[in-house]
Design a protein around this motif. Sequence first.
Motif, PDB file in Angstrom:
ATOM      1  N   UNK A   1      52.696  -4.821  61.162  1.00  0.00           N
ATOM      2  CA  UNK A   1      53.940  -5.195  60.496  1.00  0.00           C
ATOM      3  C   UNK A   1      55.116  -4.542  61.210  1.00  0.00           C
ATOM      4  N   UNK A   2      56.241  -5.245  61.200  1.00  0.00           N
ATOM      5  CA  UNK A   2      57.452  -4.739  61.860  1.00  0.00           C
ATOM      6  C   UNK A   2      57.866  -3.405  61.229  1.00  0.00           C
ATOM      7  N   UNK A   3      58.110  -2.381  62.052  1.00  0.00           N
ATOM      8  CA  UNK A   3      58.516  -1.064  61.513  1.00  0.00           C
ATOM      9  C   UNK A   3      59.787  -1.107  60.670  1.00  0.00           C
ATOM     10  N   UNK A   4      60.606  -2.175  60.826  1.00  0.00           N
ATOM     11  CA  UNK A   4      61.829  -2.265  60.035  1.00  0.00           C
ATOM     12  C   UNK A   4      61.516  -2.376  58.545  1.00  0.00           C
ATOM     13  N   UNK A   5      60.266  -2.763  58.241  1.00  0.00           N
ATOM     14  CA  UNK A   5      59.863  -2.915  56.833  1.00  0.00           C
ATOM     15  C   UNK A   5      59.381  -1.612  56.206  1.00  0.00           C
ATOM     16  N   UNK A   6      59.215  -0.561  57.008  1.00  0.00           N
ATOM     17  CA  UNK A   6      58.570   0.656  56.510  1.00  0.00           C
ATOM     18  C   UNK A   6      59.233   1.216  55.260  1.00  0.00           C
ATOM     19  N   UNK A   7      60.552   1.382  55.295  1.00  0.00           N
ATOM     20  CA  UNK A   7      61.256   1.959  54.143  1.00  0.00           C
ATOM     21  C   UNK A   7      61.159   1.073  52.904  1.00  0.00           C
ATOM     22  N   UNK A   8      61.114  -0.240  53.135  1.00  0.00           N
ATOM     23  CA  UNK A   8      61.008  -1.169  51.997  1.00  0.00           C
ATOM     24  C   UNK A   8      59.609  -1.093  51.398  1.00  0.00           C
ATOM     25  N   UNK A   9      58.585  -1.116  52.256  1.00  0.00           N
ATOM     26  CA  UNK A   9      57.204  -1.056  51.766  1.00  0.00           C
ATOM     27  C   UNK A   9      56.922   0.265  51.059  1.00  0.00           C
ATOM     28  N   UNK A  10      57.485   1.356  51.597  1.00  0.00           N
ATOM     29  CA  UNK A  10      57.300   2.675  50.967  1.00  0.00           C
ATOM     30  C   UNK A  10      58.234   2.892  49.778  1.00  0.00           C
ATOM     31  N   UNK A  11      59.158   1.941  49.585  1.00  0.00           N
ATOM     32  CA  UNK A  11      60.160   2.039  48.516  1.00  0.00           C
ATOM     33  C   UNK A  11      60.957   3.341  48.609  1.00  0.00           C
ATOM     34  N   UNK A  12      61.367   3.642  49.833  1.00  0.00           N
ATOM     35  CA  UNK A  12      62.219   4.830  50.072  1.00  0.00           C
ATOM     36  C   UNK A  12      63.669   4.478  49.729  1.00  0.00           C
ATOM     37  N   UNK A  13      63.935   4.292  48.450  1.00  0.00           N
ATOM     38  CA  UNK A  13      65.263   3.899  48.010  1.00  0.00           C
ATOM     39  C   UNK A  13      66.135   5.135  47.759  1.00  0.00           C
ATOM     40  N   UNK A  14      67.399   5.004  48.126  1.00  0.00           N
ATOM     41  CA  UNK A  14      68.365   6.094  47.957  1.00  0.00           C
ATOM     42  C   UNK A  14      69.258   5.758  46.771  1.00  0.00           C
TER      43      UNK A  14
END
Length: 552
Positions: free
Chosen positions: A174-187
Motif C-alpha cells: 500500500x502507498x505509504x501516503x496512507x499510513x497515517x490514515x490507516x493508523x488513524x494518527x489524527x491530530x
Amino acid sequence: MKEKQDLEEDAQACRRKMSNATALIEGLGGEKVRWTESSAGFQTQITHLVGDVLLSAGFLSYAGPFNQEYRSLLLELWKREMEERLIPFSPDLNVIGLLVDNTTVSEWSLQGLPSDDLSIQNGIVVTKASRYPLLIDPQGQGKTWIQNRERDQQLQDSLSLGRPLLLEDVGEELDPVLDNILDKNYIKSGSTYKVKVGDKEVDVMKGFTLYITTKLANPAYSPEVSARTAVVDFTVTQRGLEDQLLGRVILLEKQELEAERGKLLEEVTSNKRKMQELEDSLLFRLTSTQGSLVEDQSLIEVLRVTKTTALEVSEKLSVAAETELKINQAREEYRPVATRGGILYFLIVEMSLVNIMYQTSLRQFLGLFDSSMLQSAKSQLTSKRISNIISFLTYKVYCYTARSLYEEHKLLFTLLLALKIALQARNISHPEVLTFVKGDPERALLEAWFDHPTPEDAPLPDGYEEKLDTFRKLLLVRSWCPDRTTAQARRYISDSLGPQYAEGLVLDLDAMLAESDSRTPMVCLLSMGSDPTENIERLAKNKVNSISGEET
C-alpha cells in the motif's frame, strides 16, 4: 337539587374510574405474562453477555482473512476454550443474528451483496470492524457492493468532506501516503481533527471511511498491512457460490413464494419496531405519570394498541415461519442445480492453471446460469424440471467454454468435467482419480491384453470385462497402456456425460451472435492458418438480408 346533581356526577366519575381501572388491570394483566417471559429472557442474555460479546469481538478481529470452514472452526475452538474457563455464552450463538438485523441484511442484498452466510459475515466485518477494511476480492462482488453502497471521491475531498472512499485493485503493498490514515494518527485541532497526508494537513470530518479492494486471489500482505487493516476474504467458495446460485434458482422458480416471504418479513420488522415504540411509551407513562393511573386515558389506549399489535406480530411471525419452512424445503429440492453450477464455475476457474488466458468472470458465469434457467425445458414435475435445468446448463457451459479453448485442451476440460461430476455423485472415489492421474507402471499380469494394438477395444481377461465399468477400465488402460488413455477417455466421457460431449464442437457463429449484445462483443483469437473472415462476412450478410426482409 344541587346535592343530587353532585352525587350523580360523583357516581358517574366513580363508574368511569372503575371502568378504567378494570381496563388497566386487564391490559396490564395481559402484559404480565409477556413481560415476565421477556424479563427471564433478558436475565439469560445478561448472564451470557460477556461470552457473547467476547466471541463477537474475536470474530470481528480475527475471522476476516479466513474462509467459511475455518471461521466455523475458529468459533468452535473459542467456545471450547470458554467452556473450559467457565465463561458463560449462548450455546446457540449466531454471530450474524447478534451483530446485524434482518433489515440491514435486506438493504445489503439490494445493494448487491450476495445473501449467503459468508457474504453477510464479510459485510459485518467491513461495516463494524474498527480498522479500515481491505477486501481480497478476485470476483469483484465486494467492490460492486461497496460501489452501490457508497460514492467514489478523491482522497483529500473524502477526508475534508466526510465522505467514503474506495481504493480499487491495490497490489501487495500500500502507498505509504496512507499510513497515517490507516493508523488513524489524527491530530486534534479545536473541535475537529486533522491528519497528515503527504506534506499536507487535511481536516478529517465525521463520515469519512476508507475501503480497499484487491483482485489478487492469494495476496501475501506484510504483518504491518494486516495489523493496520481489517483483511476480509471475499473470495467465492464452492459452498458460498452454491448458496448464491440456490437463491437465484428460488427467485426464478418460486418467485411468488419468495415475494410473499419478503412482504411478510417487511411487515413483521415494521410491527416489531412499532411494538418496541409502544412498549417504550407504556413504560415511560407507567414510571412518570403524575396523576392517577386510572384517569390516564392515553395509557389505557396505549395498552390496548400494544396488546393488539402483539397479537398481530405473533400471527405474522407464525405465518412467516411456515412460509420460511416451505421456502427452505423448496430450496433444498433445487440444491442439485446449484451444486452443478458450483462444479462448473470452479472447473472453468481452474482452467486458468492450464493457460493464463483462460479467464472467466463470475458475472459472466452468472449470466450463463440465468439464461440456462430461462431456456431449459419447463415441466410441472419438479424432479423433471431440475433434470432439464442440469442437462441444459451443463451442455451450455460446456459449449461456451470449450469453444474458447485451444484444441489440445478441449479433451482435458471435458474429461475433468466428467470426473468432477462423477466425484460429486460419488460414482468414483478420490483415490481412484489419483490413480488415474499418477498411473501405475507395474505390469505383472495380462501380457496378451497389454500387447494388443488397441487394448481399449479388446475384452479384459479373467472376467474383468463384466466386472469393470468404463471408468475403472480407463484406470486400467491409464496404468498399463498410457498411450491409449485418450481413446478410452473419450469412451468414458461418452458413457458418463453423453455422446455429444465426446464429439468435436463446430464453431457456430449464429449461436455466438445470440449470446452477444451491444456490450458483449465477439472476439476471435486466431491460430496459425485459421481465417474466419469469410464466415463472419456471410453471417453479416445473412443478418442484413433478414433485417431488410423484415422491414419490407
